[in-house]
Design a protein around this motif. Structure first.
Motif, PDB file in Angstrom:
ATOM      1  N   ARG A  37       0.820  -1.323   0.304  1.00 37.23           N
ATOM      2  CA  ARG A  37      -0.689  -0.326  -0.303  1.00 37.23           C
ATOM      3  C   ARG A  37       0.791   1.414   0.292  1.00 37.23           C
ATOM      4  NH1 ARG A  37      -3.785  -2.003   4.875  1.00 37.23           N
ATOM      5  NH2 ARG A  37      -4.795  -3.896   3.304  1.00 37.23           N
ATOM      6  N   ARG A  38       1.947   1.566   0.971  1.00 35.86           N
ATOM      7  CA  ARG A  38       2.923   2.045   0.460  1.00 35.86           C
ATOM      8  C   ARG A  38       3.693   2.506  -0.513  1.00 35.86           C
ATOM      9  NH1 ARG A  38       3.862  -0.097   6.230  1.00 35.86           N
ATOM     10  NH2 ARG A  38       5.807  -1.162   5.136  1.00 35.86           N
ATOM     11  N   ARG A  41       1.234   3.908  -3.038  1.00 38.30           N
ATOM     12  CA  ARG A  41       1.084   5.660  -2.607  1.00 38.30           C
ATOM     13  C   ARG A  41       2.006   6.133  -3.385  1.00 38.30           C
ATOM     14  NH1 ARG A  41       0.796   5.143   3.612  1.00 38.30           N
ATOM     15  NH2 ARG A  41      -0.789   3.939   2.938  1.00 38.30           N
ATOM     16  N   LYS A  42       3.155   5.851  -3.210  1.00 32.35           N
ATOM     17  CA  LYS A  42       4.086   6.471  -3.795  1.00 32.35           C
ATOM     18  C   LYS A  42       4.549   6.449  -6.212  1.00 32.35           C
ATOM     19  CE  LYS A  42       6.504   5.675  -0.098  1.00 32.35           C
ATOM     20  NZ  LYS A  42       8.251   5.371   0.316  1.00 32.35           N
ATOM     21  N   ARG A  73      -0.567  14.735 -10.186  1.00 29.06           N
ATOM     22  CA  ARG A  73      -0.028  13.456  -9.308  1.00 29.06           C
ATOM     23  C   ARG A  73      -2.456  13.509  -8.951  1.00 29.06           C
ATOM     24  NH1 ARG A  73       4.270  12.340  -6.638  1.00 29.06           N
ATOM     25  NH2 ARG A  73       5.667  13.526  -7.001  1.00 29.06           N
TER      26      ARG A  73
END
Length: 80
Positions: A37-38, A41-42, A73
Motif C-alpha cells: 500500500r505504501r 501511494r508513491k 499527481r
C-alpha cells in the motif's frame, strides 16, 4: 501435580507450534500488505510516455525523468 502422557505432551507441543506458525504467517502477510500500500501511494505514471516511477516528492506537479513532461499527481478527471 499434572500428569501427562507422552501422546498428550506431543499433541500439545504440536498444537502450540502450529499456533505460533499461524501467528507469524499472519504478521508477515499484514506487513507485506502494508508495504504494498505504501509503495502504491508513491507510484506515479507519466501521461505522455506512460513511464511508471516511485516518487517521494510531495508537490502536486510531477516532472517525468524520461520525457520531462509535467503531470499532476492523483486522478485527473478533466477530459482532453
Amino acid at each position: 501435580m499434572i500428569e501427562l502422557s507422552l501422546t498428550e505432551l506431543a499433541a500439545g507441543a504440536i498444537g502450540i507450534a502450529m499456533v505460533i506458525v499461524i501467528f507469524f504467517e499472519w504478521v508477515s502477510r499484514w506487513s507485506n500488505r502494508n508495504a504494498e500500500r505504501r509503495s502504491l501511494r508513491k507510484r506515479v505514471s507519466c501521461r505522455l510516455c506512460l513511464l511508471v516511477v516511485e516518487d517521494e516528492g510531495r508537490g502536486r506537479i510531477f516532472h517525468c525523468p524520461h520525457c520531462g513532461g509535467e503531470n499532476e499527481r492523483g486522478r485527473n478527471k478533466s477530459l482532453g
